[in-house]
Each structure stands twice: as structure tokens, then as C-alpha cells.
Design a protein around this motif. Structure first.
Motif, short mmCIF file in Angstrom:
data_model
loop_
_atom_site.label_atom_id
_atom_site.label_comp_id
_atom_site.label_asym_id
_atom_site.label_seq_id
_atom_site.Cartn_x
_atom_site.Cartn_y
_atom_site.Cartn_z
N ILE A 76 8.85 11.80 43.33
CA ILE A 76 8.72 13.66 43.90
C ILE A 76 9.41 13.67 42.77
O ILE A 76 11.31 13.37 42.12
CB ILE A 76 9.05 13.41 44.77
CG1 ILE A 76 8.85 13.11 46.49
CG2 ILE A 76 9.12 15.00 45.17
CD1 ILE A 76 9.67 13.53 48.12
N VAL A 90 4.61 15.65 44.31
CA VAL A 90 4.32 13.92 44.24
C VAL A 90 3.66 13.41 43.83
O VAL A 90 2.70 13.58 43.36
CB VAL A 90 4.11 13.38 45.91
CG1 VAL A 90 4.01 12.03 45.92
CG2 VAL A 90 4.76 14.17 46.60
N TYR A 118 3.89 9.99 43.13
CA TYR A 118 3.69 8.50 43.14
C TYR A 118 3.87 7.96 44.96
O TYR A 118 4.84 8.57 45.00
CB TYR A 118 4.32 7.15 42.21
CG TYR A 118 3.70 5.95 42.87
CD1 TYR A 118 3.47 4.89 42.17
CD2 TYR A 118 5.05 4.99 43.26
CE1 TYR A 118 2.28 4.04 42.93
CE2 TYR A 118 4.47 3.53 44.65
CZ TYR A 118 3.53 3.30 43.29
OH TYR A 118 2.71 2.13 43.78
N ASN A 119 2.89 7.20 45.05
CA ASN A 119 3.01 7.17 47.03
C ASN A 119 2.28 6.28 46.95
O ASN A 119 1.28 6.28 46.98
CB ASN A 119 2.64 8.81 47.73
CG ASN A 119 3.26 8.32 49.22
OD1 ASN A 119 3.87 7.40 49.60
ND2 ASN A 119 2.41 9.38 50.65
N SER A 120 3.16 4.83 47.91
CA SER A 120 2.22 3.95 48.52
C SER A 120 2.26 3.64 49.37
O SER A 120 2.01 2.22 50.15
CB SER A 120 2.83 2.61 46.73
OG SER A 120 3.64 2.72 47.88
N GLU A 121 2.65 4.28 50.46
CA GLU A 121 3.06 4.32 51.48
C GLU A 121 1.56 4.34 52.22
O GLU A 121 0.86 4.84 52.25
CB GLU A 121 3.30 5.94 51.89
CG GLU A 121 5.15 5.51 51.73
CD GLU A 121 6.09 5.08 52.33
OE1 GLU A 121 6.03 4.40 53.43
OE2 GLU A 121 6.79 4.78 51.43
N GLY A 135 10.72 5.00 50.98
CA GLY A 135 9.61 4.99 51.57
C GLY A 135 9.73 3.67 53.25
O GLY A 135 9.84 3.13 52.77
N ILE A 183 9.27 6.80 46.86
CA ILE A 183 8.22 8.23 46.41
C ILE A 183 8.57 8.31 45.58
O ILE A 183 9.70 9.43 45.55
CB ILE A 183 8.19 9.08 48.25
CG1 ILE A 183 7.59 7.57 49.42
CG2 ILE A 183 6.54 9.67 47.68
CD1 ILE A 183 7.65 8.30 50.33
#
Length: 135
Positions: free
Chosen positions: A95, A110, A112-115, A88, A93
Motif C-alpha cells: 500500500i 493498493v 499488490y494484494n495476494s489475499e 495479511g 499487502i
């Protein structure tokens, strides 16, 4: 020790080192995804360990230890294992995707997402784009 035997040991050591290096590059945000796998396959009673090429879990409706001929009911895989170089804006990300044996998705989680989020993370439209009442 025979020269052939030494060569075989060296080759096995190198292969083991490559496998360890590949595993070290993997980011484990959810080392034990049992709850996420159960969300993707609520009727499953057992899951295989993460294995195979590409790496995946296998979901079973019957325990394969007690019923070795039990067919799998689906597979789950991390998108970061399937396409490891796809990122990303801020990084990968993580998923977990579930799919039944006919290819139908059973769910997506999801983990883990560090967006970044908010107005500051989206670049402004260029002057060549139409704003149509939005500024």
C-alpha cells in the motif's frame, strides 16, 4: 597499505553488503510508482527518489531543481517499508500512502494484494459465537 586503511575499507565493504542485503529483501511490486504518486499528489510537479529512514518519497509543488527552496507538499511511503513484518493472511499487502505536511492523508493506493477471497478464505464461526440468523 596501512592497517587503518585496510580496516576502513573492510568496514565500508561490510556496510555496503548489509545495505545490499536489506535492499535484496525488499519486494518491488511497483518499481516505478510515478502514476501512483501522481494519484496521491495531483498538483505535484516533482517527486524525490525513494530514500530516508523510513524510506519515503517527497512530493513538491515546485521543481526543487529549479527552485531549491521549494517546500515539500507531502510525503508518500510504502506500508511494507514502514512496518515490514506486518502481513495479511497470505503475505504482505503493498500500500502506497500519501500524506500532506500537516499529517492529513491525501490518499491510499493498493498496488499488490495476494489475499484469498470468497467464502473459503473465511473461517467458520465457532459454536461459541452467536450466529443471529446467519449460518
Amino acid at each position: 597499505m596501512a592497517k587503518g586503511k585496510k580496516l576502513a575499507i573492510l568496514a565500508l565493504s561490510l556496510c555496503g553488503g548489509v545495505a545490499a542485503a536489506a535492499a535484496a529483501d525488499r519486494i518491488y511490486t511497483t518499481p516505478n510508482p510515478a502514476a501512483e504518486l501522481k494519484r496521491l499528489f495531483p498538483a505535484a510537479v516533482a517527486f524525490s527518489p525513494l530514500a530516508g529512514e523510513p524510506l519515503h518519497f517527497i512530493a513538491y509543488a515546485a521543481d526543487p531543481k529549479t527552485s531549491p527552496s521549494a517546500p515539500p507538499s507531502g510525503v508518500a511511503f510504502w506500508t511494507t517499508d514502514l512496518v515490514p513484518q506486518e502481513h495479511g493472511y497470505h503475505g504482505p499487502i503493498h500500500i502506497l500512502v500519501g500524506m500532506d505536511m500537516t499529517g492529513v492523508l491525501t490518499g491510499v493506493v493498493v498496488t499488490y494484494n495476494s489475499e484469498p477471497y470468497g467464502y473459503f478464505s473465511v473461517s467458520r464461526r465457532s459454536s461459541r459465537c452467536s450466529s443471529r440468523g446467519r449460518r
